[in-house]
Design an enzyme around this catalytic site. Structure first.
Site, PDB file in Angstrom:
ATOM      1  N   GLU A  32       0.814  -1.143   0.104  1.00  0.00           N
ATOM      2  CA  GLU A  32       0.168  -0.135  -0.036  1.00  0.00           C
ATOM      3  C   GLU A  32       1.043   1.270   0.006  1.00  0.00           C
ATOM      4  O   GLU A  32       1.956   1.255   0.284  1.00  0.00           O
ATOM      5  CB  GLU A  32      -0.805  -0.204   1.215  1.00  0.00           C
ATOM      6  CG  GLU A  32      -0.252   0.086   2.450  1.00  0.00           C
ATOM      7  CD  GLU A  32      -1.048   0.452   3.666  1.00  0.00           C
ATOM      8  OE1 GLU A  32      -1.649   1.572   3.500  1.00  0.00           O
ATOM      9  OE2 GLU A  32      -0.945   0.056   4.781  1.00  0.00           O
ATOM     10  N   LYS A 166      -3.031  -1.946  16.515  1.00  0.00           N
ATOM     11  CA  LYS A 166      -2.526  -1.350  17.267  1.00  0.00           C
ATOM     12  C   LYS A 166      -3.264  -0.747  18.450  1.00  0.00           C
ATOM     13  O   LYS A 166      -4.713  -0.248  17.959  1.00  0.00           O
ATOM     14  CB  LYS A 166      -1.234  -0.268  17.161  1.00  0.00           C
ATOM     15  CG  LYS A 166      -1.911   1.011  16.227  1.00  0.00           C
ATOM     16  CD  LYS A 166      -0.858   2.010  16.058  1.00  0.00           C
ATOM     17  CE  LYS A 166       0.316   1.447  15.162  1.00  0.00           C
ATOM     18  NZ  LYS A 166      -0.167   1.562  13.598  1.00  0.00           N
TER      19      LYS A 166
HETATM   20  N1  PSU Z   1      -1.929   1.658  10.684  1.00  0.00           N
HETATM   21  C1  PSU Z   1      -0.518   1.620  10.921  1.00  0.00           C
HETATM   22  N2  PSU Z   1      -0.073   2.453   9.754  1.00  0.00           N
HETATM   23  C2  PSU Z   1      -0.734   2.802   8.579  1.00  0.00           C
HETATM   24  C3  PSU Z   1      -2.135   2.881   8.651  1.00  0.00           C
HETATM   25  C4  PSU Z   1      -2.639   2.279   9.921  1.00  0.00           C
HETATM   26  O1  PSU Z   1       0.163   1.313  11.474  1.00  0.00           O
HETATM   27  O2  PSU Z   1      -0.175   3.445   7.693  1.00  0.00           O
HETATM   28  C5  PSU Z   1      -2.973   3.457   7.289  1.00  0.00           C
HETATM   29  C6  PSU Z   1      -3.324   2.269   6.635  1.00  0.00           C
HETATM   30  O3  PSU Z   1      -3.334   2.847   5.359  1.00  0.00           O
HETATM   31  C7  PSU Z   1      -4.713   1.834   7.061  1.00  0.00           C
HETATM   32  C8  PSU Z   1      -5.255   3.267   7.413  1.00  0.00           C
HETATM   33  O4  PSU Z   1      -5.484   1.391   5.863  1.00  0.00           O
HETATM   34  O5  PSU Z   1      -4.141   3.893   8.017  1.00  0.00           O
HETATM   35  C9  PSU Z   1      -6.524   3.200   8.339  1.00  0.00           C
HETATM   36  O6  PSU Z   1      -7.001   4.557   8.285  1.00  0.00           O
HETATM   37  P1  PSU Z   1      -8.368   4.755   8.892  1.00  0.00           P
HETATM   38  O7  PSU Z   1      -8.277   4.582  10.322  1.00  0.00           O
HETATM   39  O8  PSU Z   1      -8.755   6.093   8.709  1.00  0.00           O
HETATM   40  O9  PSU Z   1      -9.479   4.032   8.306  1.00  0.00           O
END
Ligand code: PSU
Ligand code: MN
Length: 310
Positions: A32, A166
């Site tokens: 990603e 996390k």
């Molecule tokens: N958790 C991480 N690193 C990240 C993300 C989440 O440890 O880079 C990013 C990923 O792209 C994940 C997104 O899909 O955050 C989720 O965002 P939201 O909570 O707004 O859906």
């Protein structure tokens, strides 16, 4: 093979190397771009992106970092594009609901787990390596802030290798929602769901597998049954790289309080928290984050190779 590979969707731009591997049925690993643009500070993010691509290659698969370039969903970024996604702070975070707007207005976008899964599936890629999944946010029982990553896992046939969730999120509720959505959550070599920075969370996984071949067979079974849903493979951070839960939990509690005090909302919450955790831990959390992504890349590549060999 029960079916020949489906041709990639015509709206996609595939790197020639990725297109060739898919046409031949060779292993490809999706990666990603939000983790690059919004998940880690520059220049560590670019170094991480390059290193992970190298790990995938060394493991015998073709890496396909996914992003939107000038409105075009792109599968397989060139080296200068990895640099741009790491350095340009204006690049938008794009989840599935943002895809039509970013594509129709012709701008760049960094894809989250959800939108990367969707584009990977359109390309015909079934294995995707990342760091951490989105999930149910703390306080979601009133805010209703639940990541679209979970929705996508329920409806898109891609296996996602992560180090779990996390504790900026509500891990217990995240596992409950994944159960409701019918998503297999596999503990890779563990009985406990990992909490990203630590190997433990206090919560059990519903199923455990210990080898890439076992995981490949589970993915195959899901596909053959036509379930049409994703799979979450939770791979704990190596013991030598993990943080003590007491240390990281204090950092996360402060980051959550700061997020609240700053009035951060919506899609900005996760990037804000990730950045604040790096600051508050004096970079210690970044080391662990980098280590777990490397480890996920090694395990995910082995799974992709095993899957291609079935
Ligand atoms: N958790 C991480 N690193 C990240 C993300 C989440 O440890 O880079 C990013 C990923 O792209 C994940 C997104 O899909 O955050 C989720 O965002 P939201 O909570 O707004 O859906
Ligand atoms: Mn949200």
């Amino acid at each position: 093979m029960t079916t020949s590979p489906r041709p990639p969707h015509p709206a996609l731009a595939l790197a020639p190397e990725v297109a060739a591997a898919l046409a031949d049925g060779r292993p490809v690993v999706a990666l990603e771009s939000t983790i690059i643009s919004h998940g880690m500070p520059y220049p560590h993010n670019v170094a991480m992106a390059r290193e992970v691509e190298g790990i995938v290659r060394d493991g015998g698969a073709v890496p396909a970092t996914i992003a939107i370039l000038d409105g075009r969903p792109t599968v397989g970024l060139a080296d200068d594009q990895l640099e741009m996604f790491g350095a340009d702070t204006a690049i938008r975070k794009v989840s599935v609901r943002d895809l039509p707007h970013v594509v129709s207005t012709g701008v760049h976008g960094a894809t989250t787990v959800a939108s990367t899964m969707r584009i990977a599936a359109l390309a015909g890629i079934r294995i995707f390596v990342t760091g951490g999944l989105g999930g149910v946010h703390q306080g979601a029982e009133t805010s209703m802030d639940v990541s679209a990553d979970l929705t996508e896992l329920s409806r898109t046939e891609v296996a996602v290798i992560s180090a779990g969730v996390k504790s900026i999120l509500d891990i217990g509720r995240t596992l409950e929602v994944l159960e409701t959505l019918g998503v297999p959550v596999v503990g890779y070599g563990t009985d406990e769901f990992p909490s990203f920075f630590s190997r433990s969370s206090g919560l059990p996984v519903p199923m455990r597998l210990d080898t890439p071949e076992e995981v490949a067979r589970l993915i195959r079974a899901s596909v053959d049954l036509g379930l049409g849903s994703g799979i979450a493979i939770a791979n704990p951070v190596p013991a030598e790289d993990e943080m003590a839960r007491a240390d990281i939990d204090g950092v996360i509690a402060r980051a959550l309080a700061d997020c609240d005090a700053q009035g951060i909302t919506g899609k900005d919450i996760t990037p804000y928290l990730l950045g604040r955790i790096v600051e508050l831990s004096d970079g210690r959390s970044l080391e662990t984050n980098l280590a777990l992504v490397r480890h996920n890349a090694r395990v995910g590549t082995a799974i992709a190779v095993a899957y291609a060999g079935l």
